[in-house]
Design an enzyme around this catalytic site. Structure first.
Site, PDB file in Angstrom:
ATOM      1  N   GLU A   1     -12.800   3.197  -1.075  1.00 45.16           N
ATOM      2  CA  GLU A   1     -11.301   4.164  -2.419  1.00 45.16           C
ATOM      3  C   GLU A   1     -11.211   3.816  -3.541  1.00 45.16           C
ATOM      4  O   GLU A   1     -11.730   4.599  -4.665  1.00 45.16           O
ATOM      5  CB  GLU A   1     -10.919   4.505  -1.829  1.00 45.16           C
ATOM      6  CG  GLU A   1      -9.705   5.594  -2.239  1.00 45.16           C
ATOM      7  CD  GLU A   1      -8.041   5.493  -1.801  1.00 45.16           C
ATOM      8  OE1 GLU A   1      -7.867   6.185  -0.214  1.00 45.16           O
ATOM      9  OE2 GLU A   1      -7.165   5.826  -2.077  1.00 45.16           O
TER      10      GLU A   1
ATOM     11  N   ASP B   1       0.753  -1.170  -0.039  1.00 50.38           N
ATOM     12  CA  ASP B   1      -0.079   0.568  -0.060  1.00 50.38           C
ATOM     13  C   ASP B   1       1.030   1.204  -0.098  1.00 50.38           C
ATOM     14  O   ASP B   1       1.632   1.013   0.584  1.00 50.38           O
ATOM     15  CB  ASP B   1      -0.702   0.231   1.156  1.00 50.38           C
ATOM     16  CG  ASP B   1      -2.405   0.756   0.942  1.00 50.38           C
ATOM     17  OD1 ASP B   1      -2.351   2.485   0.665  1.00 50.38           O
ATOM     18  OD2 ASP B   1      -3.571   0.402   0.995  1.00 50.38           O
ATOM     19  N   ILE B   2       0.676   1.725  -0.827  1.00 49.63           N
ATOM     20  CA  ILE B   2       1.265   3.784  -1.242  1.00 49.63           C
ATOM     21  C   ILE B   2       1.223   3.906   0.253  1.00 49.63           C
ATOM     22  O   ILE B   2       2.204   5.336   0.309  1.00 49.63           O
ATOM     23  CB  ILE B   2       1.121   4.067  -2.322  1.00 49.63           C
ATOM     24  CG1 ILE B   2       2.348   4.704  -3.236  1.00 49.63           C
ATOM     25  CG2 ILE B   2      -0.107   4.897  -2.268  1.00 49.63           C
ATOM     26  CD1 ILE B   2       3.194   4.154  -3.375  1.00 49.63           C
TER      27      ILE B   2
ATOM     28  N   HIS C   1      -5.986  -5.778   3.177  1.00 52.14           N
ATOM     29  CA  HIS C   1      -5.149  -5.098   3.391  1.00 52.14           C
ATOM     30  C   HIS C   1      -5.041  -6.228   4.325  1.00 52.14           C
ATOM     31  O   HIS C   1      -5.143  -6.539   5.060  1.00 52.14           O
ATOM     32  CB  HIS C   1      -5.873  -3.843   3.985  1.00 52.14           C
ATOM     33  CG  HIS C   1      -6.147  -2.563   3.976  1.00 52.14           C
ATOM     34  ND1 HIS C   1      -5.558  -1.779   3.278  1.00 52.14           N
ATOM     35  CD2 HIS C   1      -7.808  -2.591   3.550  1.00 52.14           C
ATOM     36  CE1 HIS C   1      -6.062  -0.788   2.427  1.00 52.14           C
ATOM     37  NE2 HIS C   1      -7.365  -1.300   2.468  1.00 52.14           N
TER      38      HIS C   1
ATOM     39  N   HIS D   1     -10.047  -5.942  -2.504  1.00 54.13           N
ATOM     40  CA  HIS D   1      -8.720  -5.945  -2.230  1.00 54.13           C
ATOM     41  C   HIS D   1      -9.098  -6.448  -0.452  1.00 54.13           C
ATOM     42  O   HIS D   1      -9.359  -5.777  -0.350  1.00 54.13           O
ATOM     43  CB  HIS D   1      -8.031  -4.786  -2.459  1.00 54.13           C
ATOM     44  CG  HIS D   1      -7.976  -3.432  -2.052  1.00 54.13           C
ATOM     45  ND1 HIS D   1      -8.937  -2.378  -2.868  1.00 54.13           N
ATOM     46  CD2 HIS D   1      -7.776  -2.726  -1.510  1.00 54.13           C
ATOM     47  CE1 HIS D   1     -10.054  -1.612  -2.953  1.00 54.13           C
ATOM     48  NE2 HIS D   1      -8.222  -1.806  -0.999  1.00 54.13           N
TER      49      HIS D   1
HETATM   50  P1  5GP Z   1      -9.636   1.445   0.294  1.00 51.89           P
HETATM   51  O1  5GP Z   1     -10.720   1.534  -1.099  1.00 51.89           O
HETATM   52  O2  5GP Z   1      -9.257   0.005   1.120  1.00 51.89           O
HETATM   53  O3  5GP Z   1     -10.477   2.505   0.970  1.00 51.89           O
HETATM   54  O4  5GP Z   1      -8.692   2.318   0.410  1.00 51.89           O
HETATM   55  C1  5GP Z   1      -7.599   1.858  -1.037  1.00 51.89           C
HETATM   56  C2  5GP Z   1      -6.027   1.260  -0.757  1.00 51.89           C
HETATM   57  O5  5GP Z   1      -5.426   1.621  -1.925  1.00 51.89           O
HETATM   58  C3  5GP Z   1      -5.883   2.684   0.307  1.00 51.89           C
HETATM   59  O6  5GP Z   1      -4.499   2.055   1.872  1.00 51.89           O
HETATM   60  C4  5GP Z   1      -4.659   3.687  -0.260  1.00 51.89           C
HETATM   61  O7  5GP Z   1      -3.811   4.265   0.703  1.00 51.89           O
HETATM   62  C5  5GP Z   1      -4.220   2.474  -1.452  1.00 51.89           C
HETATM   63  N1  5GP Z   1      -4.026   3.078  -2.681  1.00 51.89           N
HETATM   64  C6  5GP Z   1      -4.676   4.148  -3.781  1.00 51.89           C
HETATM   65  N2  5GP Z   1      -4.211   3.910  -4.893  1.00 51.89           N
HETATM   66  C7  5GP Z   1      -3.236   3.181  -4.621  1.00 51.89           C
HETATM   67  C8  5GP Z   1      -1.955   3.162  -5.625  1.00 51.89           C
HETATM   68  O8  5GP Z   1      -1.675   3.836  -6.782  1.00 51.89           O
HETATM   69  N3  5GP Z   1      -1.355   2.029  -5.218  1.00 51.89           N
HETATM   70  C9  5GP Z   1      -0.803   2.102  -4.224  1.00 51.89           C
HETATM   71  N4  5GP Z   1       0.177   1.086  -4.346  1.00 51.89           N
HETATM   72  N5  5GP Z   1      -1.816   1.256  -3.153  1.00 51.89           N
HETATM   73  C10 5GP Z   1      -2.920   2.549  -3.606  1.00 51.89           C
END
Ligand code: 5GP
Length: 133
Positions: free
Chosen positions: A88, A29-30, A95, A93
């Site tokens: 987001e 995760d970035i 975590h 996915h």
């Molecule tokens: P969620 O959809 O589970 O709420 O969060 C998405 C996760 O993806 C976040 O923790 C965010 O930091 C990560 N994320 C979003 N865009 C990117 C990206 O382009 N590269 C990486 N490695 N992680 C990402």
């Protein structure tokens, strides 16, 4: 339109890969909550994890388990916590986060700022352990 995670899987957008097989891909995760914070995704696009069929969901979980055990070898911790949010990025996915305490899983906490070198070193170390499993 392809999701950002599909572009990562295809290599159009770079990522710090930690594990891969024919069906799943795992990368750092970035915006990590902890060193080793990893995302596990299916290679094909499905927004909601519970829209995966039973067999694929089970296979993804088994893949994630192997990645989690590799993470734990690199970052000794009480447990590797698992969470699914997905608000987001519309590409299912999981975590995986090394944790010492419950509050290490609070997603609104400040994220770590790591350098490219640090991300590369972490990904290489997890990949190595994953490959040995
Ligand atoms: P969620 O959809 O589970 O709420 O969060 C998405 C996760 O993806 C976040 O923790 C965010 O930091 C990560 N994320 C979003 N865009 C990117 C990206 O382009 N590269 C990486 N490695 N992680 C990402």
């Amino acid at each position: 339109m392809a999701t950002i995670f599909s572009k990562i899987i295809s290599g159009d957008i770079p990522s710090y890969k930690v594990a891969e097989d024919e069906r799943f891909y795992a990368f750092l995760d970035i915006n990590p909550l902890a060193k080793g914070h990893t995302l596990v995704v299916p290679k094909h696009e499905v927004d909601y994890i519970f829209d995966l069929d039973d067999e694929e969901l089970a296979a993804m979980q088994i893949f994630a388990k192997r990645v989690a055990l590799a993470i734990q070898q690199v970052f000794p911790c009480r447990k590797v916590g698992q969470a699914v949010i997905g608000l987001e990025v519309p590409h299912a996915h999981i975590h995986l986060i090394p944790i010492q305490r419950e509050s290490d899983m609070i997603f609104s906490h400040p994220k770590l700022k790591l350098s490219d070198e640090e991300f590369k070193a972490i990904a290489a170390a997890i990949w190595q352990k994953w490959s040995e499993r």
